[in-house]
Design a protein around this motif. Structure first.
Motif, mmCIF file in Angstrom:
data_model
loop_
_atom_site.group_PDB
_atom_site.id
_atom_site.type_symbol
_atom_site.label_atom_id
_atom_site.label_comp_id
_atom_site.label_asym_id
_atom_site.label_seq_id
_atom_site.Cartn_x
_atom_site.Cartn_y
_atom_site.Cartn_z
ATOM 1 N N HIS A 1 -2.185 6.673 -13.028
ATOM 2 C CA HIS A 1 -2.798 5.263 -12.559
ATOM 3 C C HIS A 1 -2.199 4.328 -12.595
ATOM 4 N N VAL A 2 -2.332 3.345 -11.465
ATOM 5 C CA VAL A 2 -1.554 2.854 -11.601
ATOM 6 C C VAL A 2 -2.559 1.083 -11.074
ATOM 7 N N VAL A 3 -1.855 0.302 -11.880
ATOM 8 C CA VAL A 3 -1.957 -0.719 -12.250
ATOM 9 C C VAL A 3 -1.584 -1.850 -11.856
ATOM 10 N N ALA A 4 -1.825 -2.926 -11.112
ATOM 11 C CA ALA A 4 -0.593 -4.209 -10.309
ATOM 12 C C ALA A 4 -1.270 -5.116 -10.606
ATOM 13 N N PRO A 5 -1.219 -5.505 -11.444
ATOM 14 C CA PRO A 5 -2.018 -6.908 -11.456
ATOM 15 C C PRO A 5 -1.305 -8.308 -10.539
ATOM 16 N N ALA A 6 -1.781 -9.210 -10.160
ATOM 17 C CA ALA A 6 -1.311 -10.098 -8.743
ATOM 18 C C ALA A 6 -1.416 -11.172 -9.985
ATOM 19 N N ILE A 7 0.375 -11.610 -9.695
ATOM 20 C CA ILE A 7 0.871 -12.105 -11.225
ATOM 21 C C ILE A 7 1.276 -13.910 -10.798
ATOM 22 N N VAL A 8 0.971 -14.624 -11.371
ATOM 23 C CA VAL A 8 1.661 -16.329 -10.388
ATOM 24 C C VAL A 8 2.529 -15.859 -11.735
ATOM 25 N N TYR A 9 4.045 -16.562 -11.548
ATOM 26 C CA TYR A 9 4.871 -16.165 -12.743
ATOM 27 C C TYR A 9 4.885 -18.021 -12.719
ATOM 28 N N ASP A 10 4.493 -18.926 -11.790
ATOM 29 C CA ASP A 10 4.867 -20.185 -11.807
ATOM 30 C C ASP A 10 3.175 -20.521 -13.313
ATOM 31 N N PRO B 1 0.563 -1.324 0.408
ATOM 32 C CA PRO B 1 -0.385 0.007 0.126
ATOM 33 C C PRO B 1 0.674 1.166 -0.133
ATOM 34 N N SER B 2 2.148 1.815 0.924
ATOM 35 C CA SER B 2 2.873 2.349 0.767
ATOM 36 C C SER B 2 3.516 2.792 -1.114
ATOM 37 N N LYS B 3 4.185 1.425 -1.333
ATOM 38 C CA LYS B 3 4.748 1.685 -2.374
ATOM 39 C C LYS B 3 3.065 2.283 -3.750
ATOM 40 N N GLN B 4 2.060 1.759 -3.519
ATOM 41 C CA GLN B 4 1.704 1.742 -4.677
ATOM 42 C C GLN B 4 0.606 3.360 -4.244
ATOM 43 N N ILE B 5 0.593 4.204 -3.196
ATOM 44 C CA ILE B 5 0.746 5.424 -2.684
ATOM 45 C C ILE B 5 1.687 6.499 -2.907
ATOM 46 N N ILE B 6 2.631 5.736 -3.430
ATOM 47 C CA ILE B 6 3.822 6.381 -4.143
ATOM 48 C C ILE B 6 3.705 7.142 -5.718
ATOM 49 N N LEU B 7 3.482 5.695 -6.494
ATOM 50 C CA LEU B 7 2.860 6.016 -7.470
ATOM 51 C C LEU B 7 1.690 6.497 -8.388
ATOM 52 N N GLU B 8 0.559 6.015 -7.469
ATOM 53 C CA GLU B 8 -0.832 7.193 -7.722
ATOM 54 C C GLU B 8 -0.294 8.554 -7.713
ATOM 55 N N ASP B 9 1.092 9.502 -7.023
ATOM 56 C CA ASP B 9 1.225 10.673 -6.947
ATOM 57 C C ASP B 9 1.239 10.856 -8.633
ATOM 58 N N TYR B 10 1.975 9.768 -9.428
ATOM 59 C CA TYR B 10 2.927 10.195 -10.618
ATOM 60 C C TYR B 10 1.510 9.797 -11.902
ATOM 61 N N ALA C 1 0.267 -4.009 -20.511
ATOM 62 C CA ALA C 1 1.541 -3.806 -21.213
ATOM 63 C C ALA C 1 1.764 -2.481 -22.678
ATOM 64 N N SER C 2 0.259 -3.285 -23.077
ATOM 65 C CA SER C 2 0.515 -2.052 -24.346
ATOM 66 C C SER C 2 -0.049 -0.987 -24.077
ATOM 67 N N SER C 3 -1.096 -0.775 -23.177
ATOM 68 C CA SER C 3 -1.702 0.637 -22.965
ATOM 69 C C SER C 3 -0.992 1.663 -21.717
ATOM 70 N N ALA C 4 0.258 1.083 -21.572
ATOM 71 C CA ALA C 4 0.547 1.663 -20.579
ATOM 72 C C ALA C 4 1.841 2.501 -20.717
#
Length: 163
Positions: free
Chosen positions: A28-37, A17-26, A49-52
């Protein structure tokens, strides 16, 4: 101008949450939950990524952010990217990922990282990444996990250079 920011967490991690707040200053943040396996995780991220405007990633998310930034020629901020790990391996079949890009990348490497070994990672970055516009930031007292103050500082420097 606010940016669309794609944030990719590390293996079995999440955006705090603290890093989310930092990024939101700049933007709209999209931070998906990723299962790398999961074998299809990379394909699912290509849509985001195409729209980021900017892709930020940490550890294995940094490695993934790098690949996506190459694919879409997007600026990327990578924290201790997992370039020198053997697994998990993203399914890149059928994707033409370029070796170079013209958009900026900043790579933050912690000299005390004992998960993604700093010297091995620096050697990989120096010998294998052929980016036109890359900044390598070596932080003497940084371990693998990125404290909020270091995160905020590096995001600010990166974003300032993008405006």
């Amino acid at each position: 101008m606010k940016k669309n920011i794609l944030y990719l967490h590390g293996y079995k991690g999440s955006l705090t949450p603290s890093k989310q707040i930092i990024l939101e200053d700049y933007g709209h943040v999209v931070a998906p939950a990723i299962v790398y396996d999961h074998p299809g995780y990379f394909r699912k991220l290509t849509v985001l990524a195409s729209s980021a405007d900017i892709i930020i990633g940490s550890s294995f998310g940094g490695h993934t952010a790098h690949l996506l930034s190459l694919l879409y020629n997007k600026p990327a901020l990578l924290f201790n990217p997992a370039f020198v790990t053997k697994s998990p391996v993203p399914d890149l079949s059928g994707l033409a990922i370029p070796k170079t890009k013209t958009s900026h990348s900043s790579i933050v490497l912690g000299k005390l990282d004992d998960v993604i070994i700093y010297k091995d990672n620096l050697k990989f970055v120096t010998n294998n990444l052929h980016l036109e516009d890359v900044r390598i930031i070596e932080v003497d007292d940084l371990e693998h996990r990125i404290p909020d103050d270091v995160f905020a500082e590096q995001v600010a420097v990166f974003m300032e250079a993008r405006t």
